[in-house]
Design a protein around this motif. Structure first.
Motif, mmCIF file in Angstrom:
data_model
loop_
_atom_site.group_PDB
_atom_site.id
_atom_site.type_symbol
_atom_site.label_atom_id
_atom_site.label_comp_id
_atom_site.label_asym_id
_atom_site.label_seq_id
_atom_site.Cartn_x
_atom_site.Cartn_y
_atom_site.Cartn_z
ATOM 1 N N GLY A 135 51.692 50.821 86.021
ATOM 2 C CA GLY A 135 50.348 51.028 85.527
ATOM 3 C C GLY A 135 49.362 51.211 86.667
ATOM 4 N N ARG A 136 48.079 51.082 86.356
ATOM 5 C CA ARG A 136 47.019 51.244 87.354
ATOM 6 C C ARG A 136 46.832 49.958 88.136
ATOM 7 N N ASN A 137 46.828 50.072 89.436
ATOM 8 C CA ASN A 137 46.626 48.908 90.295
ATOM 9 C C ASN A 137 45.141 48.660 90.518
ATOM 10 N N GLY A 138 44.739 47.387 90.515
ATOM 11 C CA GLY A 138 43.414 47.013 90.977
ATOM 12 C C GLY A 138 42.351 46.844 89.922
ATOM 13 N N CYS A 139 42.595 47.332 88.707
ATOM 14 C CA CYS A 139 41.507 47.264 87.731
ATOM 15 C C CYS A 139 41.998 47.519 86.315
ATOM 16 N N CYS A 140 41.382 46.860 85.371
ATOM 17 C CA CYS A 140 41.209 47.349 84.005
ATOM 18 C C CYS A 140 42.389 47.199 83.049
ATOM 19 N N LYS A 141 43.519 46.666 83.502
ATOM 20 C CA LYS A 141 44.678 46.472 82.623
ATOM 21 C C LYS A 141 45.032 47.760 81.872
ATOM 22 N N GLN A 142 45.296 48.793 82.636
ATOM 23 C CA GLN A 142 45.645 50.099 82.073
ATOM 24 C C GLN A 142 47.083 50.464 82.455
ATOM 25 N N TRP A 143 47.875 50.820 81.444
ATOM 26 C CA TRP A 143 49.233 51.293 81.691
ATOM 27 C C TRP A 143 49.734 52.054 80.473
ATOM 28 N N VAL A 144 50.820 52.798 80.666
ATOM 29 C CA VAL A 144 51.445 53.582 79.596
ATOM 30 C C VAL A 144 52.608 52.780 79.043
ATOM 31 N N THR A 145 52.673 52.630 77.720
ATOM 32 C CA THR A 145 53.723 51.823 77.091
ATOM 33 C C THR A 145 54.862 52.663 76.510
ATOM 34 N N LYS A 146 54.628 53.941 76.288
ATOM 35 C CA LYS A 146 55.681 54.830 75.789
ATOM 36 C C LYS A 146 55.403 56.245 76.285
ATOM 37 N N TYR A 147 56.457 56.957 76.667
ATOM 38 C CA TYR A 147 56.261 58.303 77.198
ATOM 39 C C TYR A 147 57.526 59.136 76.985
ATOM 40 N N ARG A 148 57.376 60.423 77.161
ATOM 41 C CA ARG A 148 58.521 61.331 77.181
ATOM 42 C C ARG A 148 58.511 62.072 78.508
ATOM 43 N N VAL A 149 59.651 62.670 78.836
ATOM 44 C CA VAL A 149 59.796 63.391 80.098
ATOM 45 C C VAL A 149 60.198 64.828 79.788
ATOM 46 N N LEU A 150 59.533 65.775 80.419
ATOM 47 C CA LEU A 150 59.883 67.178 80.284
ATOM 48 C C LEU A 150 60.240 67.732 81.659
ATOM 49 N N TYR A 151 61.136 68.712 81.669
ATOM 50 C CA TYR A 151 61.561 69.288 82.941
ATOM 51 C C TYR A 151 61.648 70.806 82.818
ATOM 52 N N SER A 152 61.592 71.478 83.973
ATOM 53 C CA SER A 152 61.596 72.934 83.993
ATOM 54 C C SER A 152 62.230 73.419 85.284
ATOM 55 N N HIS A 153 62.905 74.562 85.226
ATOM 56 C CA HIS A 153 63.457 75.145 86.452
ATOM 57 C C HIS A 153 62.517 76.169 87.059
ATOM 58 N N ASP A 154 61.487 76.603 86.292
ATOM 59 C CA ASP A 154 60.539 77.584 86.803
ATOM 60 C C ASP A 154 59.085 77.113 86.701
ATOM 61 N N CYS A 155 58.865 75.884 86.218
ATOM 62 C CA CYS A 155 57.533 75.286 86.073
ATOM 63 C C CYS A 155 56.684 76.034 85.050
ATOM 64 N N VAL A 156 57.347 76.812 84.188
ATOM 65 C CA VAL A 156 56.666 77.543 83.115
ATOM 66 C C VAL A 156 57.264 77.178 81.757
ATOM 67 N N ASN A 157 58.575 77.249 81.663
ATOM 68 C CA ASN A 157 59.286 76.938 80.423
ATOM 69 C C ASN A 157 59.835 75.514 80.517
ATOM 70 N N TRP A 158 59.536 74.700 79.488
ATOM 71 C CA TRP A 158 59.821 73.267 79.558
ATOM 72 C C TRP A 158 60.791 72.831 78.478
ATOM 73 N N LYS A 159 61.611 71.839 78.834
ATOM 74 C CA LYS A 159 62.525 71.207 77.888
ATOM 75 C C LYS A 159 62.346 69.692 77.970
ATOM 76 N N PRO A 160 62.459 68.984 76.853
ATOM 77 C CA PRO A 160 62.386 67.520 76.920
ATOM 78 C C PRO A 160 63.717 66.922 77.359
ATOM 79 N N VAL A 161 63.646 65.804 78.040
ATOM 80 C CA VAL A 161 64.862 65.059 78.370
ATOM 81 C C VAL A 161 65.364 64.377 77.110
ATOM 82 N N GLY A 162 66.649 64.519 76.832
ATOM 83 C CA GLY A 162 67.229 63.939 75.628
ATOM 84 C C GLY A 162 67.760 62.540 75.845
ATOM 85 N N GLY A 163 68.284 61.982 74.772
ATOM 86 C CA GLY A 163 68.868 60.651 74.811
ATOM 87 C C GLY A 163 69.924 60.523 73.741
ATOM 88 N N PRO A 164 70.392 59.315 73.439
ATOM 89 C CA PRO A 164 71.425 59.127 72.410
ATOM 90 C C PRO A 164 70.965 59.679 71.063
#
Length: 323
Positions: A135-164
């Motif tokens: 999370g954010r250091n130094g102030c305000c109790k701010q952090w992300v509790t859930k997220y997804r990850v996307l990846y790309s080989h050309d930084c234009v077309n994106w795919k999500p990272v999968g799981g089970p």
């Protein structure tokens, strides 16, 4: 392979799918790379630890210009505070620079909605095995509790990272500001660019992160000499060798894929333009082979004393395909 079809519990199904996806069917971790002949390897965990490099933090981290974001708090127009994506590296802390500007302990988005992201462009195609967030250091109790990850080989077309059992995995984030939380992917991905897309957060979208993985090359040769972008043309068939029939394979968009025929000598490869991802006989040496990924060619060495056997796609004691 169908290991998961013989599994009797959900845990075994997950394990079987991991083995098939990461090792048996994956184009990055090819069968030829499994060998540990004449190499000092103690356990599988030691081998995997070699592919846990940090790409944002530390002395080899990417440049600030390689970090971008969908938005920055107050559009980063506050002359006394820097909330920008360059502050999104793992382990940065809130400090003041020589001019008196406060460098915030993390990237902070301008808006709190699920359309926000922070993105990194890597120095080349990279095997990504997981992410680490804070999370954010130094102030305000701010952090992300859930997220997804996307990846790309050309930084234009994106795919999500999968799981089970899903093609778009949601990852559990942080529960405080400073404790690093690592999440490893079920199967590694190869990417040039990666995005972290927050879905839920505490107070405000703010985070620090890093990627875990390894460059898509091996050996002691420099990346410059190992990676070339295929733009040339010409015959890939050595003299005296009859090229096998090349046919488009369903699901590859009509890209010609060279058939795998054990016992039949395939064409050697000098460039990867139009080639399906995989391992191939090198036209330049018998002491190694080449890997094609997204049109990039990577030169891979065999262990000392072995030669590339293209019949079985392995480094072997002897080879009829590369005498």
């Amino acid at each position: 392979m169908a290991l998961h079809r013989r599994a009797t519990t959900s845990e075994l199904v997950g394990l079987a799918e991991y083995i098939e996806g990461q090792w048996i069917d994956d184009d990055v971790f090819t069968h030829a790379s499994w060998t540990v002949f004449r190499q000092s390897v103690r356990t599988n965990n030691d081998v995997e630890d070699m592919c846990r490099k940090h790409f944002l933090s530390g002395p080899d981290g990417v440049a600030d210009s390689s970090l971008t974001a969908s938005s920055t708090y107050k559009n980063n127009s506050d002359p006394k505070h820097d909330y920008g994506p360059s502050r999104g590296r793992l382990n940065v802390t809130e400090v003041k620079d020589a001019s008196g500007m406060t460098l915030i302990g993390g990237w902070s988005a301008d808006k709190n909605d699920v359309h926000q992201f922070i993105e990194v462009k890597l120095q080349g195609p990279t095997v990504i095995r997981g992410v680490v967030t804070q999370g954010r250091n130094g102030c305000c109790k701010q952090w992300v509790t859930k997220y997804r990850v996307l990846y790309s080989h050309d930084c234009v077309n994106w795919k999500p990272v999968g799981g089970p059992n899903t093609n778009d995995a949601f990852f559990k984030g942080n529960s405080d500001a400073d404790t690093p939380e690592a999440k490893m992917f079920q199967c590694p991905v190869v990417a040039m660019c990666v995005r972290i897309n927050p879905l839920e957060w505490n107070n405000h979208i703010s985070l620090r992160f890093d990627l875990l993985g390894c460059p898509l090359h091996s050996g002691n040769t420099s990346a410059k000499s190992q990676v070339t972008i295929a733009t040339g043309s010409g015959s890939l068939t050595p003299a005296g060798v009859t090229a096998p029939v090349i046919t488009p394979v369903p699901g590859t968009g009509g890209v010609p894929v060279r058939p795998v025929n054990h016992g039949v000598k395939r064409q050697c490869v000098k460039q990867c333009k139009g080639m399906a991802p995989g391992v191939y006989q090198s036209c330049d040496t018998c002491d190694g082979y080449v890997t094609c990924v997204w049109g990039f060619l990577y030169r891979q060495p065999c262990p000392p004393g072995l030669k590339w056997n293209d019949n079985f796609r392995v480094c072997d004691f002897s080879s009829t395909t590369c005498p």
